[in-house]
Design an enzyme around this catalytic site. Sequence first.
Site, mmCIF file in Angstrom:
data_model
loop_
_atom_site.group_PDB
_atom_site.id
_atom_site.type_symbol
_atom_site.label_atom_id
_atom_site.label_comp_id
_atom_site.label_asym_id
_atom_site.label_seq_id
_atom_site.Cartn_x
_atom_site.Cartn_y
_atom_site.Cartn_z
ATOM 1 C CG ASP A 174 -8.917 1.848 2.407
ATOM 2 O OD1 ASP A 174 -9.046 3.050 2.675
ATOM 3 O OD2 ASP A 174 -7.882 1.376 1.909
ATOM 4 C CG ASP A 189 -7.155 2.395 -1.982
ATOM 5 O OD1 ASP A 189 -6.162 3.011 -1.570
ATOM 6 O OD2 ASP A 189 -7.077 1.342 -2.666
ATOM 7 C CG HIS A 195 -6.178 3.800 -6.504
ATOM 8 N ND1 HIS A 195 -5.134 4.292 -5.758
ATOM 9 C CD2 HIS A 195 -6.459 2.564 -5.983
ATOM 10 C CE1 HIS A 195 -4.802 3.403 -4.831
ATOM 11 N NE2 HIS A 195 -5.599 2.358 -4.939
ATOM 12 C CG HIS A 212 -2.985 3.943 -8.681
ATOM 13 N ND1 HIS A 212 -2.675 2.849 -7.908
ATOM 14 C CD2 HIS A 212 -2.477 5.027 -8.039
ATOM 15 C CE1 HIS A 212 -2.021 3.266 -6.830
ATOM 16 N NE2 HIS A 212 -1.882 4.575 -6.880
ATOM 17 C CG HIS A 235 -8.411 -1.391 -6.054
ATOM 18 N ND1 HIS A 235 -7.229 -1.747 -6.662
ATOM 19 C CD2 HIS A 235 -8.074 -0.629 -4.987
ATOM 20 C CE1 HIS A 235 -6.223 -1.237 -5.989
ATOM 21 N NE2 HIS A 235 -6.699 -0.541 -4.971
ATOM 22 C CE LYS A 247 -5.984 4.245 2.491
ATOM 23 N NZ LYS A 247 -5.801 3.260 1.417
ATOM 24 C CB CYS A 254 -5.207 -0.080 3.777
ATOM 25 S SG CYS A 254 -4.785 0.154 2.036
HETATM 26 C C1 VGL Z 1 -5.926 -1.977 -0.219
HETATM 27 C C2 VGL Z 1 -5.050 -3.309 -1.846
HETATM 28 C C3 VGL Z 1 -4.927 -2.239 -2.683
HETATM 29 C C4 VGL Z 1 -6.513 -1.877 1.155
HETATM 30 C C5 VGL Z 1 -5.812 -0.886 -1.037
HETATM 31 O O1 VGL Z 1 -7.385 -1.031 1.379
HETATM 32 O O2 VGL Z 1 -6.109 -2.652 2.037
HETATM 33 N N1 VGL Z 1 -5.545 -3.177 -0.621
HETATM 34 N N2 VGL Z 1 -5.305 -1.032 -2.266
HETATM 35 ZN ZN ZN Z 2 -5.539 0.571 -3.685
#
Ligand code: VGL
Ligand code: ZN
Length: 254
Positions: free
Chosen positions: A9, A54, A56, A60, A107, A132, A177
Site C-alpha cells: 500500500d 488498497d 476502494h 466503501h 482513501h 484489495k 495492512c
Molecule cells: C490501510 C487503513 C485503511 C493500510 C488501509 O493500508 O494499512 N489502513 N485501509
Molecule cells: Zn482502506
Amino acid sequence: MKSALVVVDMQNDFLSGSLALKECPAHENGEEIVEVINSLLENSEWDFIAYTQDWHPSDHISFVTNAKKFKQHVDSTVNVDEAEVYQKVVFSVDNGIRREQVLWPVHCVQDTWGAQLHKDLHIAKGSVMIKKGINSKLDSYSAFYDNDEVHETDLRGILKTNGIQRVFVCGVATDVCVAYTVKDSKKLGFETYLIEDACRGVHHGEISKCKTKMRLDGVHCITSQEVQLALVTDGKPIRNVKGVNCNGERPNTN
Ligand code: VGL
Ligand code: ZN
C-alpha cells in the site's frame, strides 16, 4: 530457498493524501520509506516482487462518511450516526452478517490520484499488483484475504506457483495492512520477515503490540540492513559466507 518481497500500500493517500500517516496519532512519515524500499528493490536479489494497492469503491464500508448508509448491528457500542475516524463500529450487512469495522477518512478510491503508488517508488519488472478492498461491504487489510477471510486474493497462488517459501513484508501501515499481511503469510506457512525500518504505522501503541505479537508468532523482525544477510544465509546456520562467522555474527576486526 526462494524469497519474495511484498510492498504493501505505498499509495499517495497514505503518504501525503487523505490518510497521510504523518497526520495520524503516531505522526510517522510514510514518505521517508520510499527510498528505503527502492534500495531493497534494487540491491537485493528477489525471486519475486508483489505490490498491493488498497482499491476502494466510493461507497466503501470503511469510509467514515459512509457509516450512516450502513445498518448498525445490535452489538455496536458506537452509534453509526455519530461515529468518528478510528472508531470501531459493528455493521449488519446482507441480512445480518456481522461486520466489525474501523472507520477511516475516504482513501484510495479506485482510479484516483490517492490510490496511485507514490511516483518515486520503483516498480520492478515482472512484479505483480494485488488490489484489495474492492467489495463495498467488506474491508481487506491483508494482501492474502479480506478481513472476514471470505475471499482470497491471487497472492498465495502466485507465490506457490513461483516456488516461494519466504516472504519479506514492508510498506504501510505497520499496524494495519502490513500486520494483517504478515499474520496471514505466517499462517499460510511462509517463513515471514517484517522489515521494520521499511514500514510506517498509525498508532504507536498498536505498532508495538503488533510487533510483539509477530515475534511470538515466529515472525522475524529485521532491519533493511539485515535483509541481505538473511537472503544469503537462507535462514540456516551460517557457514562459508565471507566475513561472517558460524553463529551469524561479524568477526571482531579490532
Ligand atoms: C490501510 C487503513 C485503511 C493500510 C488501509 O493500508 O494499512 N489502513 N485501509
Ligand atoms: Zn482502506
